[in-house]
Design a protein around this motif. Structure first.
Motif, PDB file in Angstrom:
ATOM      1  N   VAL A 181       0.856  -1.178   0.000  1.00 22.19           N
ATOM      2  CA  VAL A 181       0.000   0.000   0.000  1.00 22.19           C
ATOM      3  C   VAL A 181       0.900   1.238   0.000  1.00 22.19           C
ATOM      4  O   VAL A 181       1.778   1.365   0.845  1.00 22.19           O
ATOM      5  CB  VAL A 181      -0.924   0.021   1.235  1.00 22.19           C
ATOM      6  CG1 VAL A 181      -1.773   1.279   1.241  1.00 22.19           C
ATOM      7  CG2 VAL A 181      -1.798  -1.216   1.266  1.00 22.19           C
ATOM      8  N   LYS A 182       0.654   2.115  -0.965  1.00 21.52           N
ATOM      9  CA  LYS A 182       1.418   3.358  -1.060  1.00 21.52           C
ATOM     10  C   LYS A 182       0.442   4.523  -0.976  1.00 21.52           C
ATOM     11  O   LYS A 182      -0.516   4.589  -1.746  1.00 21.52           O
ATOM     12  CB  LYS A 182       2.186   3.408  -2.375  1.00 21.52           C
ATOM     13  CG  LYS A 182       3.026   4.640  -2.547  1.00 21.52           C
ATOM     14  CD  LYS A 182       3.758   4.598  -3.879  1.00 21.52           C
ATOM     15  CE  LYS A 182       4.524   5.866  -4.109  1.00 21.52           C
ATOM     16  NZ  LYS A 182       5.102   5.891  -5.460  1.00 21.52           N
ATOM     17  N   ARG A 183       0.680   5.414  -0.051  1.00 26.68           N
ATOM     18  CA  ARG A 183      -0.199   6.561   0.141  1.00 26.68           C
ATOM     19  C   ARG A 183       0.178   7.656  -0.862  1.00 26.68           C
ATOM     20  O   ARG A 183       1.291   8.155  -0.862  1.00 26.68           O
ATOM     21  CB  ARG A 183      -0.040   7.073   1.565  1.00 26.68           C
ATOM     22  CG  ARG A 183      -1.088   8.056   1.975  1.00 26.68           C
ATOM     23  CD  ARG A 183      -0.852   8.507   3.382  1.00 26.68           C
ATOM     24  NE  ARG A 183      -1.451   7.542   4.297  1.00 26.68           N
ATOM     25  CZ  ARG A 183      -1.536   7.726   5.587  1.00 26.68           C
ATOM     26  NH1 ARG A 183      -1.016   8.807   6.135  1.00 26.68           N
ATOM     27  NH2 ARG A 183      -2.112   6.837   6.358  1.00 26.68           N
ATOM     28  N   ILE A 184      -0.763   8.022  -1.717  1.00 24.02           N
ATOM     29  CA  ILE A 184      -0.545   9.075  -2.706  1.00 24.02           C
ATOM     30  C   ILE A 184      -0.815  10.434  -2.075  1.00 24.02           C
ATOM     31  O   ILE A 184       0.003  11.344  -2.165  1.00 24.02           O
ATOM     32  CB  ILE A 184      -1.448   8.880  -3.944  1.00 24.02           C
ATOM     33  CG1 ILE A 184      -1.229   7.491  -4.554  1.00 24.02           C
ATOM     34  CG2 ILE A 184      -1.225   9.971  -4.968  1.00 24.02           C
ATOM     35  CD1 ILE A 184       0.154   7.234  -5.076  1.00 24.02           C
ATOM     36  N   ASP A 185      -1.976  10.593  -1.480  1.00 22.01           N
ATOM     37  CA  ASP A 185      -2.319  11.788  -0.706  1.00 22.01           C
ATOM     38  C   ASP A 185      -3.235  11.348   0.433  1.00 22.01           C
ATOM     39  O   ASP A 185      -3.331  10.166   0.727  1.00 22.01           O
ATOM     40  CB  ASP A 185      -2.935  12.884  -1.588  1.00 22.01           C
ATOM     41  CG  ASP A 185      -4.176  12.433  -2.332  1.00 22.01           C
ATOM     42  OD1 ASP A 185      -4.869  11.520  -1.851  1.00 22.01           O
ATOM     43  OD2 ASP A 185      -4.468  12.999  -3.398  1.00 22.01           O
TER      44      ASP A 185
ATOM     45  N   SER B 113      -9.818   5.612  -3.638  1.00 26.30           N
ATOM     46  CA  SER B 113     -10.070   6.722  -2.711  1.00 26.30           C
ATOM     47  C   SER B 113     -11.139   6.320  -1.699  1.00 26.30           C
ATOM     48  O   SER B 113     -11.475   7.095  -0.817  1.00 26.30           O
ATOM     49  CB  SER B 113     -10.502   7.971  -3.473  1.00 26.30           C
ATOM     50  OG  SER B 113     -11.659   7.711  -4.214  1.00 26.30           O
ATOM     51  N   GLU B 114     -11.663   5.097  -1.847  1.00 26.41           N
ATOM     52  CA  GLU B 114     -12.669   4.603  -0.913  1.00 26.41           C
ATOM     53  C   GLU B 114     -12.048   4.118   0.387  1.00 26.41           C
ATOM     54  O   GLU B 114     -12.679   4.180   1.432  1.00 26.41           O
ATOM     55  CB  GLU B 114     -13.471   3.471  -1.558  1.00 26.41           C
ATOM     56  CG  GLU B 114     -14.304   3.937  -2.719  1.00 26.41           C
ATOM     57  CD  GLU B 114     -15.050   2.795  -3.376  1.00 26.41           C
ATOM     58  OE1 GLU B 114     -15.065   1.678  -2.816  1.00 26.41           O
ATOM     59  OE2 GLU B 114     -15.606   3.020  -4.449  1.00 26.41           O
ATOM     60  N   ALA B 115     -10.824   3.616   0.337  1.00 22.91           N
ATOM     61  CA  ALA B 115     -10.146   3.134   1.536  1.00 22.91           C
ATOM     62  C   ALA B 115      -9.582   4.336   2.291  1.00 22.91           C
ATOM     63  O   ALA B 115      -8.672   5.003   1.818  1.00 22.91           O
ATOM     64  CB  ALA B 115      -9.027   2.168   1.168  1.00 22.91           C
ATOM     65  N   LYS B 116     -10.126   4.603   3.454  1.00 24.60           N
ATOM     66  CA  LYS B 116      -9.716   5.786   4.221  1.00 24.60           C
ATOM     67  C   LYS B 116      -8.445   5.567   5.025  1.00 24.60           C
ATOM     68  O   LYS B 116      -7.792   6.505   5.428  1.00 24.60           O
ATOM     69  CB  LYS B 116     -10.844   6.216   5.174  1.00 24.60           C
ATOM     70  CG  LYS B 116     -12.140   6.549   4.467  1.00 24.60           C
ATOM     71  CD  LYS B 116     -11.972   7.729   3.554  1.00 24.60           C
ATOM     72  CE  LYS B 116     -13.284   8.050   2.858  1.00 24.60           C
ATOM     73  NZ  LYS B 116     -13.136   8.957   1.757  1.00 24.60           N
ATOM     74  N   THR B 117      -8.071   4.290   5.264  1.00 19.55           N
ATOM     75  CA  THR B 117      -6.863   3.985   6.017  1.00 19.55           C
ATOM     76  C   THR B 117      -6.011   2.984   5.229  1.00 19.55           C
ATOM     77  O   THR B 117      -6.488   2.356   4.286  1.00 19.55           O
ATOM     78  CB  THR B 117      -7.190   3.369   7.392  1.00 19.55           C
ATOM     79  OG1 THR B 117      -7.860   2.122   7.188  1.00 19.55           O
ATOM     80  CG2 THR B 117      -8.067   4.293   8.223  1.00 19.55           C
ATOM     81  N   ASP B 118      -4.754   2.852   5.635  1.00 22.47           N
ATOM     82  CA  ASP B 118      -3.875   1.876   4.999  1.00 22.47           C
ATOM     83  C   ASP B 118      -4.392   0.456   5.225  1.00 22.47           C
ATOM     84  O   ASP B 118      -4.305  -0.391   4.340  1.00 22.47           O
ATOM     85  CB  ASP B 118      -2.451   2.001   5.548  1.00 22.47           C
ATOM     86  CG  ASP B 118      -1.764   3.280   5.104  1.00 22.47           C
ATOM     87  OD1 ASP B 118      -2.262   3.929   4.161  1.00 22.47           O
ATOM     88  OD2 ASP B 118      -0.729   3.630   5.693  1.00 22.47           O
ATOM     89  N   TYR B 119      -4.937   0.206   6.398  1.00 26.73           N
ATOM     90  CA  TYR B 119      -5.465  -1.118   6.702  1.00 26.73           C
ATOM     91  C   TYR B 119      -6.658  -1.452   5.805  1.00 26.73           C
ATOM     92  O   TYR B 119      -6.788  -2.578   5.327  1.00 26.73           O
ATOM     93  CB  TYR B 119      -5.844  -1.220   8.174  1.00 26.73           C
ATOM     94  CG  TYR B 119      -6.345  -2.578   8.578  1.00 26.73           C
ATOM     95  CD1 TYR B 119      -5.518  -3.689   8.532  1.00 26.73           C
ATOM     96  CD2 TYR B 119      -7.660  -2.764   8.994  1.00 26.73           C
ATOM     97  CE1 TYR B 119      -5.982  -4.947   8.892  1.00 26.73           C
ATOM     98  CE2 TYR B 119      -8.122  -4.014   9.357  1.00 26.73           C
ATOM     99  CZ  TYR B 119      -7.277  -5.102   9.300  1.00 26.73           C
ATOM    100  OH  TYR B 119      -7.736  -6.344   9.653  1.00 26.73           O
ATOM    101  N   ALA B 120      -7.525  -0.489   5.568  1.00 26.82           N
ATOM    102  CA  ALA B 120      -8.670  -0.708   4.680  1.00 26.82           C
ATOM    103  C   ALA B 120      -8.195  -0.992   3.252  1.00 26.82           C
ATOM    104  O   ALA B 120      -8.766  -1.831   2.556  1.00 26.82           O
ATOM    105  CB  ALA B 120      -9.603   0.493   4.705  1.00 26.82           C
ATOM    106  N   ALA B 121      -7.132  -0.331   2.823  1.00 28.82           N
ATOM    107  CA  ALA B 121      -6.562  -0.588   1.500  1.00 28.82           C
ATOM    108  C   ALA B 121      -5.961  -1.992   1.444  1.00 28.82           C
ATOM    109  O   ALA B 121      -6.102  -2.703   0.442  1.00 28.82           O
ATOM    110  CB  ALA B 121      -5.503   0.455   1.176  1.00 28.82           C
TER     111      ALA B 121
ATOM    112  N   LEU C 274      -6.993  -4.578   3.184  1.00 30.67           N
ATOM    113  CA  LEU C 274      -8.128  -5.500   3.124  1.00 30.67           C
ATOM    114  C   LEU C 274      -8.725  -5.563   1.716  1.00 30.67           C
ATOM    115  O   LEU C 274      -9.149  -6.626   1.267  1.00 30.67           O
ATOM    116  CB  LEU C 274      -9.194  -5.101   4.135  1.00 30.67           C
ATOM    117  CG  LEU C 274      -8.823  -5.296   5.603  1.00 30.67           C
ATOM    118  CD1 LEU C 274      -9.955  -4.809   6.496  1.00 30.67           C
ATOM    119  CD2 LEU C 274      -8.488  -6.744   5.897  1.00 30.67           C
ATOM    120  N   ALA C 275      -8.749  -4.420   1.010  1.00 25.99           N
ATOM    121  CA  ALA C 275      -9.252  -4.402  -0.360  1.00 25.99           C
ATOM    122  C   ALA C 275      -8.359  -5.258  -1.264  1.00 25.99           C
ATOM    123  O   ALA C 275      -8.855  -6.015  -2.100  1.00 25.99           O
ATOM    124  CB  ALA C 275      -9.322  -2.972  -0.878  1.00 25.99           C
TER     125      ALA C 275
END
Length: 106
Positions: free
Chosen positions: A25-29, A56-64, A66-67
């Motif tokens: 997971v890489k945070r863009i913004d 942009s639906e995943a609000k946290t790194d953990y949610a991303a 899980l996706a």
């Protein structure tokens, strides 16, 4: 079944169908995250599944995370693979720690 030079026959049969999976997971913004997910066969070392997308639906790194694991789990189930261990990641996963309280109350 295809045998490889570096493995004995028993070792190949034990790891047949086993894969390693990873989600990066890489945070863009603040709202957007890039998810890279892939699955690699243990015996051959071939990448059998690769996925890269922005969300942009995943609000946290953990949610991303899980996706990404959701797509990996669907692929593994459809192709009858077995994930060896847990889906690896580059983020810190939450964990639960049990603490025993040794103080006595009278």
């Amino acid at each position: 079944m295809k045998l490889f030079k570096n493995f004995a026959r028993d070792e190949v049969e034990k790891s047949d169908g086993r894969v390693l999976a990873r989600v990066d997971v890489k945070r863009i913004d603040r709202q957007t995250r890039e998810i890279n997910a892939f699955v690699v066969e243990q015996v051959s070392g071939k990448t059998v599944f690769k996925l890269r997308f922005l969300t942009s639906e995943a609000k946290t790194d953990y949610a991303a995370y899980l996706a990404g694991t959701e797509f990996i789990n669907k692929f593994v189930k459809e192709h009858n693979y077995i994930i060896d261990g847990q889906v690896d990641t580059n983020i810190n996963l939450p964990f639960v720690q049990m603490i025993e309280n040794k103080s006595a109350r009278w």
